[in-house]
Enzyme design. Structure first.
Site, mmCIF file in Angstrom:
data_model
loop_
_atom_site.group_PDB
_atom_site.id
_atom_site.type_symbol
_atom_site.label_atom_id
_atom_site.label_comp_id
_atom_site.label_asym_id
_atom_site.label_seq_id
_atom_site.Cartn_x
_atom_site.Cartn_y
_atom_site.Cartn_z
ATOM 1 N N LYS A 1 30.163 8.734 -30.736
ATOM 2 C CA LYS A 1 29.353 7.873 -31.596
ATOM 3 C C LYS A 1 27.976 7.729 -30.971
ATOM 4 O O LYS A 1 27.830 7.868 -29.762
ATOM 5 C CB LYS A 1 29.997 6.483 -31.696
ATOM 6 C CG LYS A 1 29.613 5.724 -32.937
ATOM 7 C CD LYS A 1 30.522 6.072 -34.091
ATOM 8 C CE LYS A 1 30.080 5.443 -35.380
ATOM 9 N NZ LYS A 1 31.087 5.619 -36.440
ATOM 10 N N ASP B 1 26.250 6.314 -40.322
ATOM 11 C CA ASP B 1 27.005 5.067 -40.170
ATOM 12 C C ASP B 1 26.038 4.009 -40.714
ATOM 13 O O ASP B 1 25.123 4.341 -41.483
ATOM 14 C CB ASP B 1 27.367 4.828 -38.691
ATOM 15 C CG ASP B 1 28.455 3.757 -38.514
ATOM 16 O OD1 ASP B 1 29.640 4.075 -38.688
ATOM 17 O OD2 ASP B 1 28.128 2.587 -38.232
#
Ligand code: GLU
Length: 447
Positions: A128, A168
């Protein structure tokens, strides 16, 4: 106290080593608290320190992102990419641009991503990234300059076989375009598979945009079907009004459910006649405005500034906004109002206290690692299409997504049953994801 002292020790070590990163601690605790029975059944996982190794990212990259705003002022942000685990495939996971981002947020998201990706059964590792940059109120030109600066540093750490980011919170089609454009320029390669969530006009997959929201609804429908019910006719509330929420609402409506509320970080829209999705899409996807403006077009709807969406009675609740948005008090209210299913479109939206209430109550509770895996799964389908230079139809892609969500559901359901906790999708997802990663780690030796 943990039932297994080895797990308590691992948790203490994680807290000590990652001081102050409270969201990361929370994410680790939830997973490893499920693993006692797994260590009993597979002592080699403990001997080989598999949990300890998984809790330490393979690589963490933190970098300066300097850029110049529209007034000519120099701005400095901080960029992150945490490459957590690559035993099942290239690091895979999104980028978040939001002022709340710091290392602890990226690490919790990256850690969750390992198991989420593993439960899909697809060949993707976990990672991430993101930045504390706030795209809100910034011009397109400012967002472009920020993305170009971010990618100028990050490009050397990426690659279709190495690390494949996506979107995201705060990173959608616009940002992915700027990021991919700069990667192409830096590397002189049209490497479509290096990033997912691209526009279908230049290498993106159809249904990627819809996938997290659609997938979450498919998952909830599977949980209800396992109990002889379905989402059809259910009264629903969906928190958020971003990409995940919008397409969760769309699929709920297509399946005959009735969505009466959505929200953003400022307030809640309650529209008992049913949320008008075309208005939400126009406000959020086209005009980039706040959800309060919904009432301009729909006078009968009520806007509750600073309200709590979980106070609105419903049978199905989908938290699709952000982490820890649903606390113990909210969980109590939902249960008291007759809620029978919760599906997490966001990552870790329920606090540990709320999770415990949902699990103990026996309602159908789908944790994010299982329920929101449709987004990253469709990213894996995008990588597959890029690798074969192919582009699938919407219908075929949606059918694949539906199958994947059914498989994730079955995998979690059967694993929970095998470990003596039928119907507990938290245990199911954490154990199923962990075992797949652990087996690959054992096969690769100490790495
Ligand atoms: N950010 C999404 C998630 O939380 C998608 C990641 C991806 O498509 O790589 O799973």
């Amino acid at each position: 106290m943990h039932a297994d002292p080895r797990i308590a020790k691992i948790y203490e070590q994680v807290v000590r080593r990652n001081a102050g990163e409270i969201e990361f601690h929370q994410a680790v605790k939830e997973v490893i608290d499920c693993l006692g029975p797994v260590l009993k059944k597979h002592p080699q996982y403990a001997d080989q320190k598999v949990i300890e190794r998984i809790c330490e990212p393979e690589r963490q990259i933190i970098f300066r992102v300097p850029w110049v705003d529209d007034r000519g002022e120099v701005q400095i942000n901080r960029g992150f990419r945490v490459q957590f685990s690559s035993v099942l495939g290239p690091y895979k996971g999104g980028l978040r641009f939001h002022p709340s981002v710091y290392l602890g947020i990226i690490k919790f998201l990256g850690f969750e991503q390992i198991f989420k990706n593993a439960v899909t059964g697809m060949p993707i590792g976990g990672g991430k990234g993101g930045s504390d940059f706030d795209p809100k109120g910034r011009s397109d030109a400012e967002v472009m300059r920020f993305c170009q600066s971010f990618m100028t540093e990050m490009h050397r750490h990426l690659g279709e076989y190495t690390d494949v980011p996506a979107g995201d919170i705060g990173v959608g089609a616009r940002e992915i375009g700027f990021l991919f454009g700069q990667y192409k320029r830096m590397t002189n390669r049209y490497e479509s598979g290096v990033i997912t969530g691209k526009s279908p006009q230049w290498g993106g997959a159809l249904v990627r945009r819809e996938a997290t929201g659609y997938g979450c609804v498919f998952f909830v429908d599977e949980m209800l079907k396992a109990r002889g019910k379905s989402v059809e006719g259910m009264k629903c509330v969906v928190s958020g009004s971003g990409n995940v929420a919008i397409y969760a609402i769309e699929k709920l409506e297509q399946l005959g459910a009735h969505v009466v509320a959505c929200s953003d970080s400022n307030g809640v829209i309650h529209d008992p006649q049913g949320i008008r999705l075309d208005t939400v899409k126009r406000l959020k996807e086209v005009e980039r405005r706040r959800i309060r403006d919904y009432t301009e077009a729909h006078r009968e709807a009520r806007y509750i500034e600073g309200g709590c969406i979980w106070d609105i009675p419903c049978q199905v609740a989908l938290p699709c906004a952000t982490e820890n948005e649903l606390d113990e008090r909210a969980a109590r209210t939902l249960l008291a109002n007759g809620c029978i299913a919760v599906g997490e479109g966001a990552n870790m939206p329920s606090t540990p206290g709320a999770v415990k209430l949902f699990v103990d109550s026996g309602i159908a509770y789908g944790p994010g690692k299982a329920a929101n895996g449709g987004g990253v799964s469709t990213s894996a389908l995008e990588m597959q299409q890029n690798a074969s230079r192919d582009a699938w139809t919407f219908e075929f892609s949606e059918q694949r997504l539906h199958e994947i969500m059914r498989n994730i559901h079955r995998n979690c359901y059967e694993t929970a049953e095998a470990y003596g906790s039928p119907g507990n999708y938290v245990i199911g997802a954490n154990i199923a994801g962990f075992k797949r990663v652990a087996e690959a780690m054992l096969a690769f030796g100490v790495i």
